[in-house]
Write an enzyme that holds these catalytic residues in place. Structure first.
Site, PDB file in Angstrom:
ATOM      1  N   THR A 106      -0.069  -5.449   0.263  1.00 31.45           N
ATOM      2  CA  THR A 106       1.124  -5.848  -0.473  1.00 31.45           C
ATOM      3  C   THR A 106       0.608  -5.922  -1.893  1.00 31.45           C
ATOM      4  OG1 THR A 106       2.104  -6.996   1.381  1.00 31.45           O
ATOM      5  CG2 THR A 106       2.681  -7.861  -0.743  1.00 31.45           C
ATOM      6  N   ARG A 146      14.301  -8.367  -0.476  1.00 37.17           N
ATOM      7  CA  ARG A 146      13.652  -8.108   0.803  1.00 37.17           C
ATOM      8  C   ARG A 146      14.429  -7.018   1.557  1.00 37.17           C
ATOM      9  NH1 ARG A 146       8.904  -8.710   3.500  1.00 37.17           N
ATOM     10  NH2 ARG A 146       9.083  -9.785   5.481  1.00 37.17           N
ATOM     11  N   SER A 170       5.905 -13.913   4.238  1.00 38.33           N
ATOM     12  CA  SER A 170       4.953 -14.940   3.799  1.00 38.33           C
ATOM     13  C   SER A 170       4.714 -14.851   2.297  1.00 38.33           C
ATOM     14  CB  SER A 170       3.602 -14.741   4.498  1.00 38.33           C
ATOM     15  OG  SER A 170       3.743 -14.815   5.880  1.00 38.33           O
ATOM     16  N   THR A 185       6.139  -5.335  -1.352  1.00 36.32           N
ATOM     17  CA  THR A 185       5.363  -4.859  -0.215  1.00 36.32           C
ATOM     18  C   THR A 185       6.010  -3.682   0.492  1.00 36.32           C
ATOM     19  OG1 THR A 185       4.305  -5.591   1.837  1.00 36.32           O
ATOM     20  CG2 THR A 185       6.497  -6.443   1.416  1.00 36.32           C
ATOM     21  N   GLY A 206      -1.622 -10.202   1.321  1.00 35.77           N
ATOM     22  CA  GLY A 206      -2.471 -10.720   2.394  1.00 35.77           C
ATOM     23  C   GLY A 206      -1.731 -11.159   3.643  1.00 35.77           C
ATOM     24  N   GLY A 207      -0.493 -10.683   3.831  1.00 33.80           N
ATOM     25  CA  GLY A 207       0.244 -11.027   5.054  1.00 33.80           C
ATOM     26  C   GLY A 207       0.335 -12.543   5.205  1.00 33.80           C
ATOM     27  N   ASP A 247       7.858  -7.429  10.622  1.00 30.50           N
ATOM     28  CA  ASP A 247       7.821  -8.841  10.223  1.00 30.50           C
ATOM     29  C   ASP A 247       8.844  -9.681  10.992  1.00 30.50           C
ATOM     30  OD1 ASP A 247       5.675  -9.078   8.544  1.00 30.50           O
ATOM     31  OD2 ASP A 247       6.803  -8.855   6.680  1.00 30.50           O
TER      32      ASP A 247
HETATM   33  O1  DON Z   1       6.358 -10.129   3.849  1.00 30.96           O
HETATM   34  C1  DON Z   1       5.284 -10.363   4.368  1.00 30.96           C
HETATM   35  O2  DON Z   1       4.883 -11.485   4.587  1.00 30.96           O
HETATM   36  C2  DON Z   1       4.386  -9.224   4.727  1.00 30.96           C
HETATM   37  N1  DON Z   1       5.140  -8.034   4.956  1.00 30.96           N
HETATM   38  C3  DON Z   1       3.404  -9.064   3.640  1.00 30.96           C
HETATM   39  C4  DON Z   1       2.397  -8.016   3.945  1.00 30.96           C
HETATM   40  C5  DON Z   1       1.189  -8.145   3.143  1.00 30.96           C
HETATM   41  O3  DON Z   1       0.983  -9.038   2.385  1.00 30.96           O
HETATM   42  C6  DON Z   1       0.195  -7.133   3.363  1.00 30.96           C
HETATM   43  N2  DON Z   1      -0.833  -7.266   2.406  1.00 30.96           N
HETATM   44  N3  DON Z   1      -1.775  -7.402   1.985  1.00 30.96           N
END
Ligand code: DON
Length: 572
Positions: free
Chosen positions: A384, A111, A456, A402, A476-477, A426
């Site tokens: 992502t 990360r 997430s 991501t 998908g955040g 984030d």
């Molecule tokens: O780490 C995370 O939870 C977010 N930065 C993920 C972002 C994400 O999944 C965007 N995508 N579709």
């Protein structure tokens, strides 16, 4: 004479085209100008599912050349950094959960980290006004990238020479690949931001992209070559590091040479729990994914949800309430456990989760304000990427990486050709102020130098009788954990086929905003019944792009790529 010269060039051009169309890039026999996207495969030797056909094909070629699932995952991940610039990356970060052929379960945390000069209130004006524009775009939104260090940490479990795994990505960047209609549209939509947010115009800037155009990325190829030749130091030190820091200086970002040099991958114990005899391994902090999945699965385990039926009002209501409760805990308690004491054991304990469900009323909505106050809105811009890989040796790899939202900070490192993340968003930039996914947080996820922002991402592996059974994950955040949750419940409880489990309409609740988000095709009668029970329903675009591999009873691998994107399965 002119005609002869023209004819000569025509011959050279045609022979160049035919030779590339036979062999594609030199290192793996793939044609990057003409390829077909396959949605499902069944195979015996191994399988790869990812967001792009060329990346999945690259991974399978590496398996064929003697690589294991980790080799294939590395090659796929690097190919995505070239052919899927929205999210595939060198300038972002991610997580890997793997089950090795030895039976060991491992996880790697690559990360992004906050730079050393980052501070808690860096996105607040003097009067406390939050500046999400700065946390979401441009140079100041960038966390110290972890992807390249992650690749070299993954490589400890691989077999083939690293150069072999990087070369396909170099070839794709150097020779280019044909973009699809969707990719052209996505690049066209980006032009204003690219011009605004870059100090050196990147190759992505063009008057109009169209399907079939070749995207060549020479600077990116050079960066990949430095990584091939010098290892992680080819990114975190020397020329690439210099280019990143110069870019930061030009755009008033924060990352320094020291920040890059100090980046470290963490090998962590995966977050493991059991569900009705299955063992489920997910990502621990700083991702909320493993713990949220654990909480949601455990809150339904004694409810006989299988008997309620897929998309029955009862099942959707129960899953919504479970999602709401887990996400309320996310906002309050979850963050980088190296910086903040996250009460993981308490939050996953049976007594705590049973207690959480005491307020569940199967006949009506529990308002989120009854659990914690606040009403917030989410932005829907999510990009992502997840890849799932398996091999016949018993290795299974689940990686989600991501840049945060689509094309991250939209800032490309001048001369180095890769896009930087906007992962700083984030963090909770101010208690109660939602990030781009509408997620709120407080102390647990406040910014601090060197800290990792809460994620997430939920790369997950399910074991049956101690052997890999399902490899799954999605972008998908904040919707990521609920999509993995629903995919698993669909398979384990509703006995659905893998395609149905992935393709059927999904829904999502994240405590705040207090609403159930549903995909367009979500059944109307269930919507109506839920509204009568007091739920607010909001229709939105596609939720997630779930990439799933499932091991069939005869041991073959069924790989299914989500139909919501141009995702592709390849098997061997
Ligand atoms: O780490 C995370 O939870 C977010 N930065 C993920 C972002 C994400 O999944 C965007 N995508 N579709």
């Amino acid at each position: 004479m002119q005609r002869i010269v023209y004819f000569f060039f025509l011959i050279v051009f045609i022979s160049a085209c035919t030779s590339t169309s036979k062999t594609g890039s030199s290192s793996v026999p793939i044609d990057p100008y003409q390829y077909k996207t396959v949605k499902k495969t069944i195979s015996s030797n191994g399988a790869v599912v990812s967001a792009h056909s060329l990346a999945s094909k690259t991974g399978v070629e590496i398996l064929k050349q003697g690589g294991n699932a980790v080799d294939a995952a590395i090659a796929t991940q690097l190919a995505l950094a070239v052919v899927y610039p929205n999210a595939g990356n060198l300038g972002g970060g991610g997580f890997m959960v793997a089950r090795l052929s030895s039976g060991e379960l491992i996880s790697l945390d690559f990360r992004e980290k906050a730079p050393a000069s980052a501070h808690r209130d860096m996105y607040l004006e003097a009067d406390g006004t939050p500046r999400t524009d700065k946390s979401q775009d441009g140079h100041l939104s960038v966390g110290v990238p972890g992807t390249v260090a992650g690749i070299f940490a993954e490589y400890k479990y691989a077999k083939l020479p690293i150069a072999k795994l990087i070369q396909p990505a170099i070839d794709l960047a150097e020779k280019g690949f044909a973009i699809t209609e969707n990719e052209a549209a996505s690049l066209n939509a980006l032009q204003t931001d690219l011009k605004k947010l870059n100090t050196v115009m990147p190759v992505f800037v063009k008057d109009k992209w169209k399907a079939g155009d070749t995207l060549v990325q020479k600077d990116l190829a050079q960066t990949l070559i430095r990584i091939r030749d010098k290892g992680a130091a080819g990114f975190y030190e020397g020329e690439t590091a210099r280019l990143i820091v110069e870019e930061m200086k030009r755009g008033h970002g924060m990352i320094t040479l020291e920040d890059l040099k100090n980046y470290d991958v963490k090998k962590r114990s995966p977050h493991v729990f059991t569900y009705k005899g299955y063992t489920i391994a997910g990502m621990p902090m700083p991702s909320s994914g493993g713990l949220l999945l654990n909480q949601m699965m455990k809150m339904i385990e004694d409810k006989n949800i299988g008997a309620m039926g897929f998309h029955s009002v009862q099942a959707v209501q129960l899953m919504t309430e479970v999602e709401r409760r887990a996400y309320a805990d996310r906002a309050e308690y979850m963050g980088d456990a190296d910086f903040y004491k996250v009460p993981v054991e308490k939050l996953r304990s049976d007594s705590y989760l049973q207690n959480r469900m005491k307020t569940w009323d199967p006949n009506k909505a529990t308002p989120s304000t009854a659990i914690e106050p606040g009403v917030l809105m989410a932005k829907e811009s999510e990009e992502t990427t997840h890849l799932s890989v398996i091999d016949k040796e018993g290795n299974a790899v689940s990686i989600t990486t991501t840049l945060n939202d689509s094309y991250g900070s939209r800032t490309v490192v001048g001369g180095a050709g890769f896009i930087l993340n906007d992962e700083m968003d984030d963090f909770s930039i101010k208690p109660g102020v939602p990030n781009m996914y509408g997620a709120v947080g407080g102390e647990a996820n406040a910014i601090a130098p060197g800290k990792r922002m809460l994620s997430s991402m939920t790369p997950t592996i399910v074991l049956k009788d101690n052997k890999p059974y399902i490899v799954v994950g999605t972008p998908g955040g904040t919707t990521i954990p609920t999509q993995v949750f629903q995919t698993l419940v669909n398979i384990l409880e509703f006995n659905m086929t893998t395609e149905d489990a992935v393709y059927k309409p999904k829904f999502h609740h994240q405590w705040l905003p207090d609403e159930i988000m549903v995909e367009k095709a979500f059944p109307e009668d269930v919507r109506n019944a839920l509204e009568k029970m007091g739920y607010t329903i909001r229709q939105r675009g596609a939720i997630g792009r779930t990439e799933t591999i499932r091991v069939l009873p005869d041991g073959r691998f069924e790989a299914v790529a989500d139909k919501r994107g141009e995702d592709a399965a390849e098997g061997w």
